[in-house]
Write a protein that holds these residues in place. Structure first.
Motif, PDB file in Angstrom:
ATOM      1  N   PHE A   1       0.834  -1.199   0.000  1.00 20.39           N
ATOM      2  CA  PHE A   1       0.000   0.000   0.000  1.00 20.39           C
ATOM      3  C   PHE A   1       0.872   1.254   0.000  1.00 20.39           C
ATOM      4  O   PHE A   1       0.617   2.218  -0.741  1.00 20.39           O
ATOM      5  N   LEU A   2       1.940   1.244   0.793  1.00 16.38           N
ATOM      6  CA  LEU A   2       2.830   2.401   0.841  1.00 16.38           C
ATOM      7  C   LEU A   2       3.550   2.594  -0.488  1.00 16.38           C
ATOM      8  O   LEU A   2       3.790   3.729  -0.929  1.00 16.38           O
ATOM      9  N   ARG A   3       3.879   1.492  -1.131  1.00 19.83           N
ATOM     10  CA  ARG A   3       4.529   1.590  -2.431  1.00 19.83           C
ATOM     11  C   ARG A   3       3.599   2.251  -3.452  1.00 19.83           C
ATOM     12  O   ARG A   3       4.027   3.066  -4.275  1.00 19.83           O
ATOM     13  N   LEU A   4       2.301   1.924  -3.362  1.00 24.05           N
ATOM     14  CA  LEU A   4       1.317   2.545  -4.259  1.00 24.05           C
ATOM     15  C   LEU A   4       1.189   4.042  -3.966  1.00 24.05           C
ATOM     16  O   LEU A   4       1.129   4.866  -4.890  1.00 24.05           O
ATOM     17  N   LEU A   5       1.168   4.411  -2.695  1.00 21.55           N
ATOM     18  CA  LEU A   5       1.056   5.829  -2.339  1.00 21.55           C
ATOM     19  C   LEU A   5       2.281   6.620  -2.787  1.00 21.55           C
ATOM     20  O   LEU A   5       2.174   7.806  -3.133  1.00 21.55           O
ATOM     21  N   ARG A   6       3.445   5.986  -2.806  1.00 19.80           N
ATOM     22  CA  ARG A   6       4.652   6.700  -3.239  1.00 19.80           C
ATOM     23  C   ARG A   6       4.565   7.075  -4.715  1.00 19.80           C
ATOM     24  O   ARG A   6       5.180   8.047  -5.143  1.00 19.80           O
ATOM     25  N   ARG A   7       3.795   6.308  -5.475  1.00 19.12           N
ATOM     26  CA  ARG A   7       3.610   6.624  -6.898  1.00 19.12           C
ATOM     27  C   ARG A   7       2.488   7.621  -7.125  1.00 19.12           C
ATOM     28  O   ARG A   7       2.476   8.353  -8.125  1.00 19.12           O
ATOM     29  N   ALA A   8       1.513   7.679  -6.198  1.00 20.25           N
ATOM     30  CA  ALA A   8       0.275   8.428  -6.436  1.00 20.25           C
ATOM     31  C   ALA A   8       0.467   9.932  -6.228  1.00 20.25           C
ATOM     32  O   ALA A   8       1.275  10.376  -5.411  1.00 20.25           O
ATOM     33  N   LYS A   9      -0.328  10.681  -6.971  1.00 16.69           N
ATOM     34  CA  LYS A   9      -0.354  12.145  -6.841  1.00 16.69           C
ATOM     35  C   LYS A   9      -1.401  12.584  -5.825  1.00 16.69           C
ATOM     36  O   LYS A   9      -1.206  13.566  -5.100  1.00 16.69           O
ATOM     37  N   VAL A  10      -2.533  11.848  -5.765  1.00 16.64           N
ATOM     38  CA  VAL A  10      -3.664  12.270  -4.928  1.00 16.64           C
ATOM     39  C   VAL A  10      -4.162  11.088  -4.105  1.00 16.64           C
ATOM     40  O   VAL A  10      -4.242   9.961  -4.597  1.00 16.64           O
TER      41      VAL A  10
END
Length: 748
Positions: free
Chosen positions: A508-517
């Motif tokens: 989940f944290l890896r996904l947030l590191r890619r996300a803008k919003v």
């Protein structure tokens, strides 16, 4: 005519008469509901002095009936009942209520004296079954036991009557040596509880659970390892504890680095090492089983984040921890007597602090008897949404319409510890946010932001009514979700959503590191995830609530012990962080949502973590609480110091929370006592026509109609949150350290 009855028959007739009388008197007395804040084992008379007439008589009848039945089984020495005995008993049915009370009182006194005589000469068979234990007080077999009349012990007689009737209701009484006789009851009430004076000829010693344990002189030294914590939590298991352990392990390097920095920068003063019990009651018993079942299906994890970070924080600060999620182990750790918790614990409490939650507080209350009140100053309650003073004091909450399922425990409001600093009447405990890696640690392109929106909502029901809102966002960027998907069931999510299912925390944290919003749907309220997303460089987009959500209009907040008006999904993010990291929009207005999404895409933001959500910030805050918050002292608080006080007189209808915030300050409830005097009004040049003192959560305050000045009579009701259109609050405000709302410049 003389009616002779055999001893056994006489007992049966007497029991029958007593039972009839009991039913009659109970029909004349309808008991009020017993509230949770009345500890188990207290007599009805002690619980608010209710029903002082027929209630006493009914209780005495029940006690006598119990004694008669016991003696009929144990002894053949029961005297005969005569015709006059029965006539006196039956005649009372034909009298008015006042006459009935007098006759029954006189007759019961005579019968009680007879039974006491029998009780002092028990059958030998009974003596052979008397249990023995080091903590069980016993009276001598020939000792004369009469209920003493002593003004210093006003409820002794009532407690004796209560235990005569109810000593078998909880095995703990027998454990402490009570066998239904007056001697055993008086011995218990004087040596285990403190409702009766010590018998003549006996040495007076402190109650066993009042005595001080062995001195403990270890010092709390900053640790640079979490190894002691791993040993402590290794005895517990299950999905929730596994989550706590994995979070501690994942963040261990950050904790140890923070410990090294604190060791270098802190002063040389070393505090005593505290013996601390961590007991997450929500993970124990049947409630715990339900909670555990939700952990792997998208259930709430915010509380577990707090428990993990609190455990690590206390370990680094050098304190001695015990961790338990078992009610049975809790009873062993606190020395609870066998039974249902009506009796005090067997020994002094060996923990200096007990961190628990509302469920755990109820478990402690149900196991400690009178000792609960004696030791409640050592409790710290993890309470995500806060408990305001008006809800905390049971009698006040009941009489003023603040009674809820939660609250009414009568603790110091600062003993409740919240997830965010939204309720300054409570202590802000917080947690530690995930953080972006430092630039020198980043691999090329590792932290590049893609045009991705991650929706904040792990279960289907959170998405209801939000399809159009999410669709507008999906038109501007790729939209991802992490919604739990039960095996074999089709997804209800819109087709344009890329759902990853429930992810492990690292994924989940890896996904947030890619996300803008990071997109809020409006629920869950006030969780840790938005703070962690902001710390990883995301912008948090959330719904504005109009009208604000509160216990008046929202099912989630209904029954919670707070009057807060929630203006958005995450008020802390909106008020303490704000743009460019946090955007709050009207999600029913598609134009506003679209413009916000486009503006966010054009804006470059850096990862941001308020200091209070870093390891150093939490260590600093918790160390301050442990060193300075002493709720067992009877003196007025001395922390924060008076030098931090900034007095403000608020406008009509505003709470001190709002008044202080308007001046970029924080309301500090521990400073209220400096304002609770006529001198405080004089310093503000307020001309009072009268100065009253009341039990009122709005006081101290000023009412311009009649120029009435009000002082607070009950310190537990000092309230930053209270407001009323007819009152101007006197508010104790203070400054705070940058990024650390809980501490003032003079606090460290």
């Amino acid at each position: 005519m003389h009616v002779a009855l055999r001893p056994r028959s006489g007992c049966l007739v007497l029991c029958l008469c007593l039972s009839v009388f009991t039913l009659l008197l109970q029909s004349l007395w309808v008991p009020l509901e017993t509230t949770r804040d009345e500890p188990a084992g207290r007599s009805p008379e002690e619980q608010g002095q209710r029903g002082l007439g027929f209630r006493k008589l009914a209780l005495r009848l029940e006690a006598l009936s119990t004694q008669v039945q016991r003696l009929s089984r144990e002894s053949g020495q029961v005297t005969q009942l005569t015709k006059d005995d029965l006539s006196l008993l039956l005649q009372s049915f034909r009298q008015d209520q006042q006459g009935l009370a007098r006759l029954v009182e006189r007759e019961l006194k005579r019968v009680s004296q007879r039974l006491d005589q029998l009780s002092r000469h028990p059958h030998p068979r009974h003596q052979s079954h008397t249990p023995t234990h080091d903590l069980r007080p016993h009276a001598g077999p020939e000792e004369k036991c009469e209920v003493p009349m002593d003004r210093a012990y006003p409820v002794c007689a009532e407690k004796v009557e209560f235990l005569r009737a109810r000593w078998q209701s909880d095995p703990c009484y027998a454990f402490y040596g009570v066998d239904g006789t007056t001697c055993s009851i008086l011995t218990y009430l004087s040596q285990i509880e403190d409702f009766c004076p010590i018998h003549l000829g006996r040495n007076h010693s402190a109650l066993p659970w009042h005595q001080k344990p062995h001195s403990y002189t270890e010092k709390a030294e900053i640790r640079t390892t979490l190894s002691p914590l791993y040993e402590v939590i290794s005895n517990s298991s299950g999905p929730a504890v596994n989550f706590i352990r994995s979070r501690v392990e994942r963040m261990s390097e950050r904790w140890t680095q923070a410990a090294l920095r604190m060791r270098q920068s802190s002063n040389k003063a070393v505090s005593a090492q505290m013996r601390v019990l961590l007991y997450p009651g929500a993970l124990a018993g049947s409630v715990g089983r339900r909670f555990e079942a939700l952990v792997d299906r998208g259930g709430p994890l915010g509380e577990l984040v707090q428990w993990a970070d609190l455990s690590a924080c206390l370990t680094i600060l050098g304190h001695n921890l015990t961790f338990s999620t078992s009610q049975q182990l809790l009873h062993s750790l606190i020395g609870a007597a066998p039974g249902r918790g009506s009796c005090p614990i067997q020994r002094p409490l060996t923990f200096d602090l007990i961190y628990t939650d509302y469920h755990g507080l109820a478990h402690l209350h149900g196991a400690m008897g009178l000792a609960f009140l004696h030791y409640q100053c050592r409790f710290r309650i993890l309470d995500s949404f806060g408990t305001e003073p008006a809800f905390n004091l049971g009698s006040y909450a009941l009489s003023h319409g603040y009674k809820t399922l939660w609250g009414s425990w009568g603790l110091q409001p600062l003993q409740y510890m919240t997830m965010f600093p939204h309720t300054p009447d409570n202590s802000f405990l917080g947690f530690v946010s995930e953080e972006a890696a430092r630039e020198e640690e980043l691999e090329p392109d590792r932290y590049r932001k893609d045009s991705i929106a991650v929706i904040y909502g792990k279960q289907d029901y959170m998405w209801q009514g939000k399809s159009e809102y999410v669709e507008v966002i999906s038109e501007e960027m790729e939209t991802h979700a992490t919604v739990y998907q039960p095996p074999g069931l089709a997804s209800n999510l819109p087709g344009f959503i890329r759902n990853h299912g429930l992810l492990a925390q690292e994924q989940f944290l890896r996904l947030l590191r890619r996300a803008k919003v990071f997109v809020g749907l409006g629920f869950p309220y006030e969780g840790p995830a938005p703070i962690e997303a902001i710390a990883l460089g995301c912008v948090f987009l959330q719904p504005r609530f109009h009208p604000p959500h509160s216990s008046d209009n929202n099912d989630f907040y209904k029954g919670k012990p707070t009057t807060r008006q929630i203006s958005s999904q995450h008020p802390y993010a909106e008020e303490f962080i704000g743009k460019p990291h946090v955007w709050t929009v009207d999600v029913t207005n598609k134009t506003d949502v679209r413009e916000a999404a486009r503006a966010i895409l054009r804006t470059e933001v850096k990862p941001f973590t308020p200091r209070e959500f870093t390891c150093e910030g939490m260590l600093e805050r918790v160390r301050g609480y442990i060193a300075h918050q002493n709720f067992c002292s009877t003196s007025v608080p001395t922390w924060p110091p008076e030098s931090a006080l900034r007095v403000h007189l608020g406008p009509l209808g505003q709470s001190c929370v709002s008044v202080c915030r308007r001046s970029s300050l924080v309301c500090e409830p521990a400073l209220f006592h400096h304002l609770n005097s006529p001198a405080a009004f004089a310093r503000l040049s307020i001309g009072c026509s009268s100065m009253g003192k009341e039990v009122n959560h709005l006081f101290p305050s000023y009412s311009p109609w009649g120029r009435l000045c009000g002082l607070q009579q009950e310190p537990l009701l000092f309230s930053c949150a209270g407001s009323d259109p007819s009152h101007r609050r006197l508010c104790p405000c203070r400054a705070h350290l940058p990024g650390q709302v809980a501490l003032c410049p003079d606090c460290l």
